[in-house]
Design an enzyme around this catalytic site. Structure first.
Site, PDB file in Angstrom:
ATOM      1  N   ASP A  90      22.632  37.790 -32.514  1.00 21.14           N
ATOM      2  CA  ASP A  90      23.015  39.188 -32.299  1.00 21.14           C
ATOM      3  C   ASP A  90      23.642  39.762 -33.568  1.00 21.14           C
ATOM      4  O   ASP A  90      24.183  39.012 -34.392  1.00 21.14           O
ATOM      5  CB  ASP A  90      24.008  39.271 -31.122  1.00 21.14           C
ATOM      6  CG  ASP A  90      23.926  40.598 -30.385  1.00 21.14           C
ATOM      7  OD1 ASP A  90      23.377  41.563 -30.939  1.00 21.14           O
ATOM      8  OD2 ASP A  90      24.434  40.654 -29.247  1.00 21.14           O
ATOM      9  N   GLY A  91      23.577  41.063 -33.714  1.00 20.49           N
ATOM     10  CA  GLY A  91      24.178  41.747 -34.855  1.00 20.49           C
ATOM     11  C   GLY A  91      25.642  42.069 -34.594  1.00 20.49           C
ATOM     12  O   GLY A  91      26.203  41.698 -33.558  1.00 20.49           O
ATOM     13  N   GLU A 112      25.743  42.276 -24.137  1.00 21.46           N
ATOM     14  CA  GLU A 112      25.791  41.363 -25.293  1.00 21.46           C
ATOM     15  C   GLU A 112      26.919  40.359 -25.123  1.00 21.46           C
ATOM     16  O   GLU A 112      26.753  39.165 -25.397  1.00 21.46           O
ATOM     17  CB  GLU A 112      25.999  42.162 -26.591  1.00 21.46           C
ATOM     18  CG  GLU A 112      24.785  42.988 -26.973  1.00 21.46           C
ATOM     19  CD  GLU A 112      25.034  43.889 -28.182  1.00 21.46           C
ATOM     20  OE1 GLU A 112      24.112  44.078 -28.958  1.00 21.46           O
ATOM     21  OE2 GLU A 112      26.152  44.407 -28.328  1.00 21.46           O
TER      22      GLU A 112
HETATM   23  C1  5RP Z   1      24.597  46.949 -30.335  1.00 19.89           C
HETATM   24  C2  5RP Z   1      25.296  46.127 -31.335  1.00 19.89           C
HETATM   25  C3  5RP Z   1      24.553  45.819 -32.591  1.00 19.89           C
HETATM   26  O1  5RP Z   1      24.371  44.449 -32.680  1.00 19.89           O
HETATM   27  C4  5RP Z   1      25.339  46.325 -33.762  1.00 19.89           C
HETATM   28  O2  5RP Z   1      25.523  47.729 -33.583  1.00 19.89           O
HETATM   29  C5  5RP Z   1      24.660  46.050 -35.099  1.00 19.89           C
HETATM   30  O3  5RP Z   1      23.475  46.766 -35.173  1.00 19.89           O
HETATM   31  P1  5RP Z   1      22.580  46.819 -36.494  1.00 19.89           P
HETATM   32  O4  5RP Z   1      22.051  45.444 -36.712  1.00 19.89           O
HETATM   33  O5  5RP Z   1      21.527  47.843 -36.177  1.00 19.89           O
HETATM   34  O6  5RP Z   1      23.468  47.273 -37.626  1.00 19.89           O
HETATM   35  O7  5RP Z   1      26.418  45.710 -31.178  1.00 19.89           O
HETATM   36  O8  5RP Z   1      25.428  47.284 -29.272  1.00 19.89           O
END
Ligand code: 5RP
Length: 236
Positions: A90-91, A112
């Protein structure tokens, strides 16, 4: 079309690929949300279709992750059908030196947190711009609130010293509505000195479903960087 010369996109691609490369055959994989994880899902699908790995099932953290998994032919399951998750990718919007996170930039932090916390190994994929000494320095803290409680919940967040604002849609009139049908409040705190305590305090406000502080959940942070003009990935 995305600009593949944009260094941020290149970092996201490389770090997404590095995370997908860590997934082993016969794994149950939590599929995160956001633009970086989207590359991990794509590369995971590539590895499956090329026969490099087999017998993978994904658990999506959002409608977006579900759509991408279907696009890249990753079979899906649900938490009712499995008794564990091997790895989640996950990001994050911010990562501090203790590997605590702010998430929720895509309004998906509730699901998440469920999926990422259950994983035996939780891998976070970020570009180097997400690293911070103190959480809350660059990103507002997302809080998911049920619609009927939005006013008292925002008042309670103000009492905690925050400056809450209701997240509004882009190319859609009105507020952002989460996959669960709730609203998101983004809260500015001058500084988050104790993320563990703040996470619990906010979740104790009636009507709050979940906030974007992820404390003590992360196992591995993969950071995409550009060094001497070349994209590299390092483990934090
Ligand atoms: C979604 C999140 C994403 O993982 C976070 O916003 C990072 O997103 P990106 O990889 O597009 O920068 O928490 O709710």
């Amino acid at each position: 079309m995305s600009d593949i010369t944009d260094p941020i996109i290149v970092m996201k691609q490389e770090v997404g690929r590095a995370a997908a490369n860590r997934v082993k055959s016969d794994s149950i994989v939590g599929l995160g949300t956001g633009s970086t994880t989207a590359y991990a899902i794509e590369y995971l699908g590539d590895r499956l279709s090329q026969g490099e790995i087999k017998n993978i099932v994904g658990i999506p953290t959002s409608f977006q992750a579900e759509v991408l998994a279907k696009k890249y032919n990753i079979p899906l399951t649900t938490l009712d059908a499995v008794d564990h998750i091997d790895v989640a990718i996950d990001g994050a919007d911010e990562v501090d030196p203790q590997k605590n996170l702010i998430k929720g930039g895509g309004a998906a932090h509730t699901r998440e947190k469920v999926v990422d916390s259950l994983a035996t190994e939780f891998i976070v994929v970020v570009d180097s711009g997400k690293l911070t000494d103190k959480l809350g320095s660059t990103f507002l803290l997302p809080v998911e609130v049920i619609p009927m409680a939005i006013t008292p919940a925002m008042n309670a967040l103000k009492k905690l010293g925050g400056e809450p604002s209701l997240r509004m849609g882009i190319k859609k009139a009105g507020p952002v509505v989460t996959d669960q049908g709730n609203l998101v409040v983004d809260v500015k705190f001058d500084e988050i000195t104790n993320p563990e305590e703040l996470e619990k305090t906010i979740n104790n406000i009636p009507g709050v479903l979940e906030n974007g502080l992820f404390v003590g959940v992360t196992d591995i942070v993969l950071v995409g960087e550009i060094k001497d003009g070349q994209p590299t990935v390092r483990e934090m």
